[in-house]
Design a protein around this motif. Structure first.
Motif, PDB file in Angstrom:
ATOM      1  N   ILE A  56       0.843  -1.194   0.000  1.00 27.06           N
ATOM      2  CA  ILE A  56       0.000   0.000   0.000  1.00 27.06           C
ATOM      3  C   ILE A  56       0.885   1.252   0.000  1.00 27.06           C
ATOM      4  O   ILE A  56       2.002   1.237   0.524  1.00 27.06           O
ATOM      5  CB  ILE A  56      -0.965   0.053   1.204  1.00 27.06           C
ATOM      6  N   SER A  57       0.362   2.314  -0.589  1.00 20.34           N
ATOM      7  CA  SER A  57       1.019   3.624  -0.562  1.00 20.34           C
ATOM      8  C   SER A  57      -0.062   4.666  -0.340  1.00 20.34           C
ATOM      9  O   SER A  57      -1.136   4.585  -0.941  1.00 20.34           O
ATOM     10  CB  SER A  57       1.753   3.905  -1.866  1.00 20.34           C
ATOM     11  N   VAL A  58       0.213   5.624   0.533  1.00 17.98           N
ATOM     12  CA  VAL A  58      -0.731   6.718   0.770  1.00 17.98           C
ATOM     13  C   VAL A  58      -0.094   8.014   0.294  1.00 17.98           C
ATOM     14  O   VAL A  58       1.050   8.328   0.641  1.00 17.98           O
ATOM     15  CB  VAL A  58      -1.124   6.814   2.261  1.00 17.98           C
ATOM     16  N   PHE A  59      -0.854   8.748  -0.519  1.00 22.89           N
ATOM     17  CA  PHE A  59      -0.346   9.978  -1.118  1.00 22.89           C
ATOM     18  C   PHE A  59      -1.191  11.182  -0.715  1.00 22.89           C
ATOM     19  O   PHE A  59      -2.417  11.082  -0.592  1.00 22.89           O
ATOM     20  CB  PHE A  59      -0.379   9.880  -2.652  1.00 22.89           C
ATOM     21  N   ASN A  60      -0.525  12.309  -0.519  1.00 22.00           N
ATOM     22  CA  ASN A  60      -1.191  13.603  -0.476  1.00 22.00           C
ATOM     23  C   ASN A  60      -0.883  14.255  -1.816  1.00 22.00           C
ATOM     24  O   ASN A  60       0.215  14.775  -2.025  1.00 22.00           O
ATOM     25  CB  ASN A  60      -0.659  14.444   0.686  1.00 22.00           C
ATOM     26  N   GLN A  61      -1.839  14.141  -2.754  1.00 21.62           N
ATOM     27  CA  GLN A  61      -1.603  14.476  -4.162  1.00 21.62           C
ATOM     28  C   GLN A  61      -0.423  13.624  -4.666  1.00 21.62           C
ATOM     29  O   GLN A  61      -0.511  12.418  -4.653  1.00 21.62           O
ATOM     30  CB  GLN A  61      -1.404  15.977  -4.317  1.00 21.62           C
ATOM     31  N   ALA A  62       0.704  14.237  -5.041  1.00 26.00           N
ATOM     32  CA  ALA A  62       1.810  13.427  -5.579  1.00 26.00           C
ATOM     33  C   ALA A  62       2.818  13.027  -4.499  1.00 26.00           C
ATOM     34  O   ALA A  62       3.716  12.234  -4.752  1.00 26.00           O
ATOM     35  CB  ALA A  62       2.529  14.203  -6.683  1.00 26.00           C
ATOM     36  N   LYS A  63       2.649  13.568  -3.299  1.00 23.86           N
ATOM     37  CA  LYS A  63       3.637  13.331  -2.242  1.00 23.86           C
ATOM     38  C   LYS A  63       3.343  12.025  -1.497  1.00 23.86           C
ATOM     39  O   LYS A  63       2.265  11.839  -0.940  1.00 23.86           O
ATOM     40  CB  LYS A  63       3.647  14.496  -1.257  1.00 23.86           C
ATOM     41  N   LEU A  64       4.329  11.119  -1.507  1.00 26.57           N
ATOM     42  CA  LEU A  64       4.186   9.846  -0.795  1.00 26.57           C
ATOM     43  C   LEU A  64       4.362  10.079   0.702  1.00 26.57           C
ATOM     44  O   LEU A  64       5.380  10.604   1.151  1.00 26.57           O
ATOM     45  CB  LEU A  64       5.229   8.839  -1.294  1.00 26.57           C
TER      46      LEU A  64
END
Length: 404
Positions: free
Chosen positions: A215-223
């Motif tokens: 899984i990866s969580v992003f704030n827009q393009a920021k990981l």
């Protein structure tokens, strides 16, 4: 010396043990009808009481204020905690990830072992005793007020827990006591908790457990966070080990603009996965696409993946275009949902936030503001990932507070 301990959870019981071992007269006040009520529900009732990792690995699993814990983990390490319980007659076992459980798989055996130890040391255990305030004179503690009367003592250790699972007695009493005498409280937030998703497409997946996914969580393009392991779809969104750990990192933010990306095939590159799809489509040329991709994922995922890839479920494999195949590959490597919010703190395994550790002596757990007042366990602004780390923190900080 007379020592009063408020709260009979993991931290409180260990504090009572180490204080009594120092020769003190110890009174343990617990508002519930029994000790260790939260211990009973840890590890799904099996009690994952620590993790047999070295100290470096331990601190890398602490989310908030790992440096504050150096002294207490050195005073009672995971290995020393294991030895303590085994010497007291509790048989333990190690499972995957070096997680330590009672051999019996019964959390109640952990509490019984601690309670028996306290009784043998002469600790005065008072159940159904709700503490309503501290008594302080000239910036020095002299006792506590309970609903049943006043108890006097030269030292008081607050081990009241956080605000998660309030039915176990963790209702934020310790924050109130600390604040009353000038301690700052870092805003309590849910940690190790499920995450709600926007939309309704996840509803088709309720009850689906996924293993070996990334899984990866992003704030827009920021990981912001990534992890590999096991997760679960629920009626509100997602949960499971890697989601719970994720929640402890992102709980500092307003998550409603964040996205969750799930790589269903982390062991395969996009190129390898595309070749796999080409073979599957060739072998099932005249069949429907849903039949061809059944070997790649659980059945309940098929409709969601096809829909998110914007491919018609009515098409046969021979009709799938290169662009559609590419979209399927991208979706399998990047199945995306939008986050709504974390589940409430009442459902959290642990509370993030609490008494500001800048105002606590890490070597003794004593308040820097009030002489003779100590704090230990979840009431402090320290928390860690799943795997026995939070219980170890409770035992270690309780041990140090009681010893000092």
């Amino acid at each position: 010396m007379n020592v009063i301990i408020i709260g009979g959870g993991a931290a409180g019981m260990m504090a009572a043990y180490s204080s009594a071992k120092e020769g003190n007269q110890v009174v343990l006040l617990e508002k519930n009808e029994k000790l260790g009520k939260k211990i009973y529900i840890t590890g799904k009732g099996r009690c994952n009481l620590t993790c047999a990792v070295d100290k470096n690995d331990f601190f890398s699993n602490v989310v908030n204020n790992p440096k504050f814990l150096f002294s207490s983990i050195n005073a009672l390490s995971p290995q020393e905690l294991v030895s303590f319980f085994e010497q007291k007659g509790l048989k333990l076992k190690e499972e995957r990830g070096k997680r330590i459980f009672p051999e019996s798989d019964k959390a109640s055996d952990v509490t019984k072992t601690l309670e028996r130890t306290l009784i043998n040391l002469g600790v005065d255990i008072r159940l159904n005793t709700n503490v309503v305030g501290l008594i302080v004179e000239n910036e020095k503690i002299i006792g506590v007020k309970t609903e049943l009367g006043t108890v006097f003592g030269e030292k008081v250790i607050v081990c009241t827990g956080g605000i998660s699972y309030p039915t176990t007695g963790s209702t934020g009493d310790g924050y109130k006591f600390a604040k009353q005498f000038g301690h700052a409280i870092i805003q309590p937030k849910p940690a190790l908790v499920g995450i709600e998703l926007k939309g309704s497409d996840y509803a088709l997946l309720q009850g689906l457990s996924l293993k070996n996914v990334k899984i990866s969580v992003f704030n827009q393009a920021k990981l912001l966070y990534s992890d590999f392991g096991e997760m679960l779809f629920t009626h509100y969104g997602v949960s499971g080990p890697i989601i719970l750990s994720c929640s402890s990192v992102i709980n500092k933010f307003n998550v409603e603009n964040f996205s969750l990306s799930i790589d269903l095939k982390p062991a395969l590159s996009e190129q390898v996965l595309e070749q796999r799809l080409i073979r599957e489509f060739a072998d099932n040329n005249a069949k429907n696409i849903t039949t061809a991709i059944r070997s790649l994922m659980p059945k309940s995922l098929i409709d969601v993946v096809i829909s998110k890839a914007n491919v018609s479920a009515k098409k046969n494999c021979s009709q799938i275009t290169v662009e559609e195949r590419n979209r399927l590959v991208k979706t399998l490597k990047n199945l995306t949902f939008n986050l709504k919010k974390l589940r409430p703190v009442e459902e959290a395994i642990i509370t993030s936030g609490g008494v500001d550790v800048k105002q606590i002596n890490p070597k003794t757990m004593e308040s820097k503001l009030i002489k003779g007042l100590y704090f230990a366990g979840e009431v402090l602004d320290v928390d860690a990932f799943t795997g026995g780390f939070n219980l170890q923190i409770a035992f270690s900080t309780g041990f140090v507070a009681g010893k000092n």
